[in-house]
Design an enzyme around this catalytic site. Structure first.
Site, PDB file in Angstrom:
ATOM      1  N   CYS A  19       0.909  -1.237   0.113  1.00 13.28           N
ATOM      2  CA  CYS A  19      -0.002   0.025   0.118  1.00 13.28           C
ATOM      3  C   CYS A  19       0.867   1.348   0.037  1.00 13.28           C
ATOM      4  CB  CYS A  19      -0.961   0.064   1.189  1.00 13.28           C
ATOM      5  SG  CYS A  19      -2.347   0.826   0.683  1.00 13.28           S
ATOM      6  N   ASP A 141      -6.486  -2.969  11.148  1.00 11.05           N
ATOM      7  CA  ASP A 141      -5.286  -2.061  11.145  1.00 11.05           C
ATOM      8  C   ASP A 141      -5.195  -1.421  12.629  1.00 11.05           C
ATOM      9  OD1 ASP A 141      -3.190  -0.361  10.350  1.00 11.05           O
ATOM     10  OD2 ASP A 141      -4.322   1.132   9.334  1.00 11.05           O
TER      11      ASP A 141
HETATM   12  O1  LIG Z   1      -0.975   5.041   4.485  1.00 11.96           O
HETATM   13  C1  LIG Z   1      -1.538   6.218   4.793  1.00 11.96           C
HETATM   14  O2  LIG Z   1      -0.953   7.312   4.725  1.00 11.96           O
HETATM   15  C2  LIG Z   1      -3.094   5.789   5.072  1.00 11.96           C
HETATM   16  C3  LIG Z   1      -3.588   7.144   5.550  1.00 11.96           C
HETATM   17  C4  LIG Z   1      -5.023   7.123   5.733  1.00 11.96           C
HETATM   18  C5  LIG Z   1      -5.722   5.972   5.541  1.00 11.96           C
HETATM   19  C6  LIG Z   1      -5.221   4.859   5.413  1.00 11.96           C
HETATM   20  C7  LIG Z   1      -3.815   4.725   5.101  1.00 11.96           C
HETATM   21  N1  LIG Z   1      -3.078   3.866   4.707  1.00 11.96           N
HETATM   22  C8  LIG Z   1      -3.889   2.206   4.333  1.00 11.96           C
HETATM   23  C9  LIG Z   1      -3.295   1.100   4.529  1.00 11.96           C
HETATM   24  O3  LIG Z   1      -4.073   0.338   3.782  1.00 11.96           O
HETATM   25  C10 LIG Z   1      -2.134   0.879   5.269  1.00 11.96           C
HETATM   26  O4  LIG Z   1      -1.266  -0.176   4.372  1.00 11.96           O
HETATM   27  C11 LIG Z   1      -2.233   0.485   6.665  1.00 11.96           C
HETATM   28  O5  LIG Z   1      -2.763   1.712   7.228  1.00 11.96           O
HETATM   29  C12 LIG Z   1      -1.076  -0.042   7.438  1.00 11.96           C
HETATM   30  O6  LIG Z   1       0.089   0.823   7.228  1.00 11.96           O
HETATM   31  P1  LIG Z   1       1.483   0.648   8.125  1.00 11.96           P
HETATM   32  O7  LIG Z   1       0.991   0.660   9.577  1.00 11.96           O
HETATM   33  O8  LIG Z   1       2.330   1.717   7.741  1.00 11.96           O
HETATM   34  O9  LIG Z   1       2.093  -0.525   7.840  1.00 11.96           O
END
Ligand SMILES: O=C(O)c1ccccc1NCC(=O)[C@H](O)[C@H](O)COP(=O)(O)O
Length: 222
Positions: A19, A141
């Site tokens: 992502c 999440d």
């Molecule tokens: O990644 C972002 O900036 C984000 C912002 C707002 C809503 C969702 C967002 N990401 C969505 C995802 O699917 C991410 O992969 C998920 O939140 C996990 O992220 P991480 O903790 O950095 O691995």
């Protein structure tokens, strides 16, 4: 990869979503690893926001079989449909306080819908019930300051008692150090793993070599 939503990942091996993609060179390098899903953030307050620059041609040139996910936070249905139409997205991931009725509206457009929930120690599965008939997947999440992309994990054992049939993505701070734990995860309903900020060198830019190392550990040979 199934073209229609599946209820479980093949032989206990979860699919992989990367992502927060944006920068074209990085996108090409990650796509070459053949993730099952690639996610693009359409939330203006995110450092990974794709803006209006991402082109339909860029997405159309991705290897066949990679499903393109648009991530939205409390966005209206018409704007989501516009992005989906213009960019040829396959799934929408709703990462805010979207109602079951909005999930249903989007599904009626022929889209697969992923509804995300933030998980803290007090997470209650009851809040999922109104969504069950209106989504294809859930995504769990870690609860944090931002709606997503916080880079922190939650206690995955909370999902050991997952009581529903809807398959889900596991997200939140997953990184290479989790490879062994992830490979041995046997959680009911686990469909895909979601990788994001722990593989970034800058917002919208991923370390493809680090991702390759995790892919190699997670995916069965052959
Ligand atoms: O990644 C972002 O900036 C984000 C912002 C707002 C809503 C969702 C967002 N990401 C969505 C995802 O699917 C991410 O992969 C998920 O939140 C996990 O992220 P991480 O903790 O950095 O691995």
């Amino acid at each position: 990869m199934p073209t229609a939503p599946a209820t479980s990942a093949p032989a206990g091996t979860p699919y992989i979503k990367v992502c927060g993609m944006r920068e074209p060179t990085s996108l090409a390098a990650v796509a070459a690893l053949q993730p099952d899903f690639l996610g693009f953030i359409f939330y203006p307050k995110s450092s990974r926001y794709v803006g209006e620059e991402l082109s339909a041609e860029t997405l159309a040139a991705l290897p066949a079989g990679i499903r393109k996910v648009g991530v939205f936070v409390n966005e209206n249905t018409e704007e989501i449909r516009r992005r989906v139409r213009e960019l040829g997205l396959d799934l929408v991931q709703l990462h805010g306080h979207e109602a079951p009725t909005q999930c249903q509206e989007l599904r009626e457009s022929g889209l697969a819908v992923v509804k995300a929930f933030s998980v803290g120690a007090d997470f209650n599965f009851d809040q999922l019930t109104p969504y069950v008939s209106h989504v294809d997947y859930f995504l769990f999440d870690t609860k944090g300051e931002q709606p997503g992309g916080n880079g922190t994990t939650f206690d995955w054992s909370l999902l050991a008692g997952y009581p529903l049939e809807v398959p889900y993505f596991l997200a939140g701070g997953l990184d290479l150090a989790h490879a062994d734990s992830l490979r041995n995860l046997r959680l009911p309903g686990l469909f895909a793993l979601d990788l994001n900020s722990r593989f970034e060198t800058a917002p919208g830019v991923k370390d493809a070599d680090l991702l390759r190392q995790l892919f190699t550990k997670l995916r069965p040979r052959g």
